[in-house]
Design a protein around this motif. Sequence first.
Motif, PDB file in Angstrom:
ATOM      1  N   LYS A  73       0.823  -1.209   0.000  1.00 42.54           N
ATOM      2  CA  LYS A  73       0.000   0.000   0.000  1.00 42.54           C
ATOM      3  C   LYS A  73       0.859   1.263   0.000  1.00 42.54           C
ATOM      4  O   LYS A  73       0.518   2.270  -0.622  1.00 42.54           O
ATOM      5  CB  LYS A  73      -0.887   0.056   1.256  1.00 42.54           C
ATOM      6  CG  LYS A  73      -1.833  -1.100   1.502  1.00 42.54           C
ATOM      7  CD  LYS A  73      -2.490  -0.884   2.864  1.00 42.54           C
ATOM      8  CE  LYS A  73      -3.221  -2.098   3.393  1.00 42.54           C
ATOM      9  NZ  LYS A  73      -4.631  -2.112   2.984  1.00 42.54           N
ATOM     10  N   HIS A 307      -4.859   2.901   0.985  1.00 44.00           N
ATOM     11  CA  HIS A 307      -5.248   1.554   0.569  1.00 44.00           C
ATOM     12  C   HIS A 307      -5.258   1.545  -0.953  1.00 44.00           C
ATOM     13  O   HIS A 307      -5.404   2.595  -1.597  1.00 44.00           O
ATOM     14  CB  HIS A 307      -6.630   1.184   1.099  1.00 44.00           C
ATOM     15  CG  HIS A 307      -6.749   1.242   2.588  1.00 44.00           C
ATOM     16  ND1 HIS A 307      -6.216   0.268   3.402  1.00 44.00           N
ATOM     17  CD2 HIS A 307      -7.315   2.162   3.405  1.00 44.00           C
ATOM     18  CE1 HIS A 307      -6.465   0.588   4.669  1.00 44.00           C
ATOM     19  NE2 HIS A 307      -7.130   1.722   4.692  1.00 44.00           N
ATOM     20  N   THR A 308      -5.127   0.381  -1.534  1.00 40.67           N
ATOM     21  CA  THR A 308      -5.158   0.306  -2.993  1.00 40.67           C
ATOM     22  C   THR A 308      -6.572   0.562  -3.499  1.00 40.67           C
ATOM     23  O   THR A 308      -7.557   0.372  -2.773  1.00 40.67           O
ATOM     24  CB  THR A 308      -4.691  -1.068  -3.488  1.00 40.67           C
ATOM     25  OG1 THR A 308      -5.650  -2.062  -3.076  1.00 40.67           O
ATOM     26  CG2 THR A 308      -3.310  -1.417  -2.947  1.00 40.67           C
ATOM     27  N   GLU A 311      -8.675  -2.534  -3.141  1.00 38.13           N
ATOM     28  CA  GLU A 311      -9.213  -2.734  -1.792  1.00 38.13           C
ATOM     29  C   GLU A 311     -10.423  -1.845  -1.544  1.00 38.13           C
ATOM     30  O   GLU A 311     -11.327  -2.202  -0.783  1.00 38.13           O
ATOM     31  CB  GLU A 311      -8.130  -2.440  -0.750  1.00 38.13           C
ATOM     32  CG  GLU A 311      -7.053  -3.506  -0.671  1.00 38.13           C
ATOM     33  CD  GLU A 311      -5.930  -3.109   0.268  1.00 38.13           C
ATOM     34  OE1 GLU A 311      -5.437  -3.978   1.002  1.00 38.13           O
ATOM     35  OE2 GLU A 311      -5.529  -1.927   0.270  1.00 38.13           O
ATOM     36  N   LYS A 312     -10.425  -0.695  -2.171  1.00 41.33           N
ATOM     37  CA  LYS A 312     -11.540   0.234  -2.016  1.00 41.33           C
ATOM     38  C   LYS A 312     -12.720  -0.106  -2.925  1.00 41.33           C
ATOM     39  O   LYS A 312     -13.711   0.622  -2.962  1.00 41.33           O
ATOM     40  CB  LYS A 312     -11.058   1.661  -2.306  1.00 41.33           C
ATOM     41  CG  LYS A 312     -10.259   2.293  -1.190  1.00 41.33           C
ATOM     42  CD  LYS A 312     -11.143   2.649  -0.017  1.00 41.33           C
ATOM     43  CE  LYS A 312     -10.458   3.602   0.933  1.00 41.33           C
ATOM     44  NZ  LYS A 312     -11.367   4.019   2.039  1.00 41.33           N
TER      45      LYS A 312
END
Length: 457
Positions: A73, A307-308, A311-312
């Motif tokens: 991240k 966060h990537t 991931e979101k």
Amino acid sequence: MNLLIKQSQILLPDGSFLLGDILLQQGKIAAISEQIDPVDTSNTEIINGVGLVLLPGVIDPQVHFREPGLEYKEDLHTASCACAKGGVTSFLEMPNTRPLTTTQAALDDKLRRAASKCVVNYGFFIGATGEVLPDLLTANPTCGIKVFMGSMHGALLIDQEEILDRIFAQGRRLIAVHAEDQARIAQRRQEFAGSTDPAIHSIIQDNQAALNATQLALKLSKKYQRRLHILHMSTAEEAELLRQDKPQWVTAEVTPQHLLMNIDAYSKIGSLAQMNPPLRSPHDQEVLWQALRDGVIDFIATDHAPHTLAEKGQAENTQVPTASEKSSANTIFLEPATIPSGMPGVETSLALMLTQAMAGRCTVAQVSRWMSSNVAKAYGIPNKGEIRVGWDADLVLVDLKEYQPVIRQNLLTKCGWSPFEGWNLTGWANTTIVGGNVVYANGKVNEEVRGSALKFT
């Protein structure tokens, strides 16, 4: 090399500006005057500051740089480069890495990593656990103890008053709290289970959850007269609580996100707006602004928590919707509990706040006080946060006339996105100086520069 910055508008500690020169020698501010002529031109680099404003470097007192354990991240090097680009010359980093920073050995490991990787100055919190480990009181150097009262899981979550009481009762070092009521969050998470509306996050972790925890932390702080800092305050109720009852040993901070974004952001950028504590209402924003201007809230932190995009729940190859776009077409709608909370912020914080100053919402001197001097005072960081002869040469030259948008491709944070994408900002760093060395200029980071471990008195 000595550095001589010529004819910039220098922000002085009293809030006034001097059009003049400043000489930096051996990492310190050697002289400030209307005009300084270099004695040794062969050993002096001259920086043209005409048309620019010279401010103390920003000290960001709450970041999550993900190293060790979550380097996919962000890592200490990429994050510190993002700091340099944003005019942030020092940071204080949180303990929720892998392994957790709860022992002297883990703290020493972070310090070693930072010494080899960070282009700006660094300091680290030690994390409290339910066991109240001995290193909580003895680990050094550390800026303070981080306590997660909510929005956490595992060893760092401390949501029982008897354990919190034990932590507040022992030692003297600063305790910084993430103040949310975990029991209320758990109950409301059950109530609203199954909803995929991103905005439900602010309803689950509501104002009352924040107020409950802040009231408890304040009660324990008063019981033991223990130095307390309330992280990322987000609600009008908390601000009014402190306005009525704020002991001299208590401080509080607010993020640019909570000042400049509200629950309407969910309809624009979806899950990218999810953070802890959540975004609030426009009313909360206005009360927080007033509390900041009045000194009820002491300073600003970003809570940089990358966060990537995956991931979101966002596709990696799509653009983040801008503030003018009303839909979250690029978002895969998931239950908020399955999406990590947090957003990046170190690259944009100074420009965001200086843009507000240029819009008349505050002054440039106030921004510097909130982002530099008040932070140094609260954490006992000597010789930083103001432009004074003999103090550390951690500085940033900014341009308050030119506006540039936040563009994803220009960001240095490893996660590669910003919730403020498309916002048109002024006050971007032209030149950032750490310890008398130019670490950022002409749009590039000087990766040969290394910051130093911060000291705390």
